[in-house]
Design a protein around this motif. Structure first.
Motif, short mmCIF file in Angstrom:
data_model
loop_
_atom_site.label_atom_id
_atom_site.label_comp_id
_atom_site.label_asym_id
_atom_site.label_seq_id
_atom_site.Cartn_x
_atom_site.Cartn_y
_atom_site.Cartn_z
N ASP A 20 22.09 -28.20 -59.05
CA ASP A 20 22.54 -26.83 -59.29
C ASP A 20 22.66 -26.58 -60.79
N ASP A 33 20.05 -23.15 -57.47
CA ASP A 33 20.12 -24.39 -56.69
C ASP A 33 18.70 -24.93 -56.56
N ASP A 182 24.83 -23.04 -51.76
CA ASP A 182 25.13 -23.30 -50.34
C ASP A 182 26.02 -24.52 -50.14
N GLY A 183 26.21 -25.29 -51.20
CA GLY A 183 27.15 -26.42 -51.11
C GLY A 183 28.58 -25.95 -50.86
N ASP A 221 26.68 -31.54 -50.37
CA ASP A 221 25.68 -30.96 -51.27
C ASP A 221 26.37 -30.67 -52.61
MN MN Z 1 22.28 -26.69 -52.22
#
Ligand code: MN
Length: 372
Positions: A20, A33, A182-183, A221
């Motif tokens: 990221d 990302d 999205d982590g 993530d």
């Molecule tokens: Mn990710």
């Protein structure tokens, strides 16, 4: 509008590197990302943000055009450098100007707005599962646990041109905007995110708490968050208080990431195991691995891993389908077929093949990119 910023990024608890990147260069803010073998992910996310930042400084084009140019830059590097070929990145950028936030977005990072006790997602996820939800194939709760929920239908840098979503939202005093990878929302529910956003007055503390919550939930993530608080005030771009994030106005902060160990490096690990003579352990490991690749020009399911250390073939064809591999590779999603698309199990591999078949059936004759 006066904007107060909180920002944080974290490797998480599972990944070997942080792919990221974020950009805080008031009044421009962005989260990216990255993805891709070798160092591709971090190269892609950093290059994308560097590009929009320098174009923004030149001040000549719109935010969307800056993102399109970032796409071209990442794509060109990916074409020129074998080590990062096929890399790509998400990019969610926010430009605060004249009492509004302008968003440009590609991929599955997100922008949210918290206003008067309601949390609203401002961006659309460009993922396979989101598309399936929209066509009614699966429900939203099925999407959350779908094995391919990370598969992107659109990303930056994987094709010569990209369509960029844009949106403009007028800001009100007390608004809180969240940009995140999205982590965060992959680990923490939107209710939990909202609870944290509402509990903390200071944006930097919010950012830190969001990271903590994602890590506590597993941290599988990399996690990146930017929190932007809108206050009534005269100064658009200059009155930025970045809390203890050590940001001064106009300063560019681009997180340099640690190296990433990716799947193909597993090939090197396997070679060492091989040399150590642990053939039994190796065999057991390899036999649990599955991927979808190409055999005789057709899409095929393989057992093993797509590596050949010291000339040892660590894979065997389990099934050859009737699907033409060249046609499948022409779809962005499956461009990596020759290198192998990894699967968690044979069933998973079969599901990927089924998805390729569905996507090919729904594809229209290829059209030429018309954007200059
Ligand atoms: Mn990710």
């Amino acid at each position: 509008m006066r904007i107060e910023v909180g920002v944080a990024t974290d490797i998480g608890r599972v990944r070997e590197g942080n792919e990221d990147s974020y950009l805080v260069d008031p009044p421009l803010y962005a989260v990216a990302d990255g993805m891709g073998g070798h160092r591709g992910g971090e190269v892609a996310s950093e290059l994308a943000l560097e590009t929009i930042e320098s174009l923004f400084r030149e001040g000549a084009t719109t935010l969307v055009e800056q993102v399109r140019e970032a796409n071209r830059a990442v794509f060109a590097r990916s074409q020129a450098d074998r080590a990062v070929s096929g890399m790509g990145t998400t990019l969610t950028a926010a430009h605060v100007e004249g009492g509004a936030v302008r968003l440009a977005h590609v991929g599955d990072s997100r922008a949210y707005l918290l206003r008067s006790g309601a949390l609203r997602q401002l961006t659309d996820d460009h993922t396979l599962v989101n598309r399936m939800v929209k066509t009614g194939e699966i429900t939203e709760s099925e999407a959350e646990v779908h094995p391919h929920r990370n598969v992107l239908t659109r990303s930056l840098g994987t094709e010569a041109e990209v369509h960029v979503d844009e949106e403009q939202v007028p800001l009100m005093d007390g608004d809180r905007v969240l940009l995140c990878s999205d982590g965060l929302f992959g680990m923490v529910t939107e209710d939990q995110i909202q609870a944290i956003l509402e509990a903390e007055p200071a944006p930097q503390r919010v950012a830190d708490r969001l990271i903590k919550a994602a890590n506590r939930a597993g941290g599988v993530d990399n996690i990146t968050v930017i929190v932007l608080d809108a206050h009534d005030g005269v100064d658009d771009a200059t009155a930025v208080d970045a809390g203890d994030a050590d940001l001064t106005p106009g300063e560019r902060v681009l997180r340099e990431n640690a190296p990433t160990i990716r799947r193909w490096i597993a090939g090197a690990v396997v070679a060492v195991v091989l040399l150590a003579g642990s053939l039994v352990a190796l065999r057991a490991y390899v036999d649990r691995q599955w991927y979808v690749g190409v055999a005789d020009g057709k899409v095929a399911i393989y057992q093993g891993i797509p590596a050949t250390p010291l000339g040892y073939e660590l894979h065997s064809v389990a099934e050859v389908t009737e699907i033409d591999a060249t046609a499948a590779q022409a779809l962005t999603l499956y461009a990596a077929l020759p290198e192998g698309i990894s699967a968690n199990s044979r069933d998973d591999a079969t599901a990927i093949v089924a998805q390729i078949r569905t996507d090919l059936a729904s594809v229209k004759p290829p059209k030429k990119a018309s954007t200059p």
